[in-house]
Motif scaffolding. Structure first.
Motif, short mmCIF file in Angstrom:
data_model
loop_
_atom_site.label_atom_id
_atom_site.label_comp_id
_atom_site.label_asym_id
_atom_site.label_seq_id
_atom_site.Cartn_x
_atom_site.Cartn_y
_atom_site.Cartn_z
N GLY A 1 -76.88 68.98 58.88
CA GLY A 1 -77.76 69.30 59.99
C GLY A 1 -77.10 70.17 61.03
N LEU A 2 -77.94 70.75 61.87
CA LEU A 2 -77.50 71.56 62.99
C LEU A 2 -78.41 71.22 64.16
CD1 LEU A 2 -75.53 73.83 63.80
CD2 LEU A 2 -77.32 75.45 63.21
N GLY A 3 -77.80 70.94 65.32
CA GLY A 3 -78.59 70.53 66.47
C GLY A 3 -78.13 71.19 67.75
N TYR A 4 -78.99 71.14 68.74
CA TYR A 4 -78.72 71.68 70.07
C TYR A 4 -79.05 70.60 71.09
CZ TYR A 4 -79.42 74.26 74.40
OH TYR A 4 -79.36 74.66 75.70
N ARG A 5 -78.22 70.48 72.12
CA ARG A 5 -78.45 69.50 73.18
C ARG A 5 -78.22 70.17 74.54
NH1 ARG A 5 -77.40 63.46 73.07
NH2 ARG A 5 -77.30 63.96 70.88
N GLY B 1 -83.11 69.63 66.53
CA GLY B 1 -82.22 69.77 65.38
C GLY B 1 -82.98 69.97 64.08
N LEU B 2 -82.26 70.48 63.11
CA LEU B 2 -82.77 70.65 61.75
C LEU B 2 -81.78 69.99 60.80
CD1 LEU B 2 -83.85 74.40 61.75
CD2 LEU B 2 -85.35 72.41 61.74
N ALA B 3 -82.29 69.36 59.76
CA ALA B 3 -81.44 68.74 58.74
C ALA B 3 -81.99 69.09 57.36
CB ALA B 3 -81.38 67.23 58.92
N HIS C 1 -74.45 72.70 77.59
CA HIS C 1 -75.08 73.05 76.32
C HIS C 1 -74.14 72.63 75.20
CE1 HIS C 1 -77.92 75.78 78.39
NE2 HIS C 1 -76.89 76.03 79.18
N ALA C 2 -74.67 72.07 74.14
CA ALA C 2 -73.84 71.68 73.00
C ALA C 2 -74.56 72.02 71.71
CB ALA C 2 -73.55 70.18 73.04
N VAL C 3 -73.82 72.55 70.75
CA VAL C 3 -74.31 72.78 69.39
C VAL C 3 -73.54 71.82 68.51
CG1 VAL C 3 -74.51 74.43 67.50
CG2 VAL C 3 -74.87 75.19 69.87
N GLN C 4 -74.27 71.09 67.67
CA GLN C 4 -73.66 70.05 66.85
C GLN C 4 -73.97 70.29 65.38
OE1 GLN C 4 -75.97 67.03 68.86
NE2 GLN C 4 -74.12 66.18 69.76
N ALA C 5 -72.95 70.09 64.55
CA ALA C 5 -73.14 70.10 63.10
C ALA C 5 -72.99 68.66 62.62
CB ALA C 5 -72.10 70.99 62.44
N SER D 1 -86.11 67.52 64.16
CA SER D 1 -86.06 66.42 65.13
C SER D 1 -86.08 66.99 66.54
CB SER D 1 -84.81 65.56 64.91
OG SER D 1 -83.65 66.32 65.09
N LEU D 2 -86.83 66.34 67.41
CA LEU D 2 -86.92 66.71 68.81
C LEU D 2 -86.72 65.45 69.64
CD1 LEU D 2 -90.12 68.96 68.68
CD2 LEU D 2 -87.74 69.73 68.77
N GLY D 3 -86.11 65.59 70.80
CA GLY D 3 -85.91 64.42 71.64
C GLY D 3 -85.70 64.79 73.09
N ALA D 4 -85.89 63.81 73.94
CA ALA D 4 -85.66 63.98 75.37
C ALA D 4 -85.33 62.61 75.94
CB ALA D 4 -86.88 64.56 76.06
N GLY D 5 -84.61 62.60 77.04
CA GLY D 5 -84.29 61.33 77.67
C GLY D 5 -83.83 61.52 79.10
#
Length: 109
Positions: A62-66, A50-52, A99-103, A5-9
């Motif tokens: 999943g694991l993501g970066y923001r 992110g990847l799930a 920066h944030a890393v999310q599980a 998943s990719l996103g922007a806002g």
């Protein structure tokens, strides 16, 4: 099964800041401190990736970066410990980056 998943806002960000006991290098200001406590709404942008992975039917991990960037913020005028001093300009920050890393764990039902 893996998902990318990719996103922007873009949007508006509430920035709150508080600094206290700010000292001065000038010897004539020995013992004088300043503080500022303020907030403002500023434009900002976010970018996400992110990847799930499906680990079981209807369950994903999943694991993501923001990344979030705000161009800066105005926090108001400083107040001084000595009432003889007054601030004539607004304190502004430089650019703010987080920066944030999310599980994640998702269930579908």
């Amino acid at each position: 099964d893996m998902k990318l998943s990719l996103g922007a806002g873009i949007g508006i960000v509430s920035v709150d800041g508080s600094l206290s006991n700010i000292g001065f290098d000038d010897p004539s200001l020995s013992g004088v401190t300043a503080s500022v406590d303020g907030s403002s709404w500023e434009p900002g942008a976010q970018f996400m990736a992110g990847l799930a992975w499906e680990i079981a039917p209807n369950i994903e991990l999943g694991l993501g970066y923001r990344l979030m960037v705000v161009g800066g913020a105005e926090l108001g005028r400083a107040t001084f410990s000595d009432p003889a001093f007054t601030s004539t300009t607004e304190l502004e920050t430089g650019s703010i980056t987080t920066h944030a890393v999310q599980a994640t764990r998702s269930f579908e039902f």
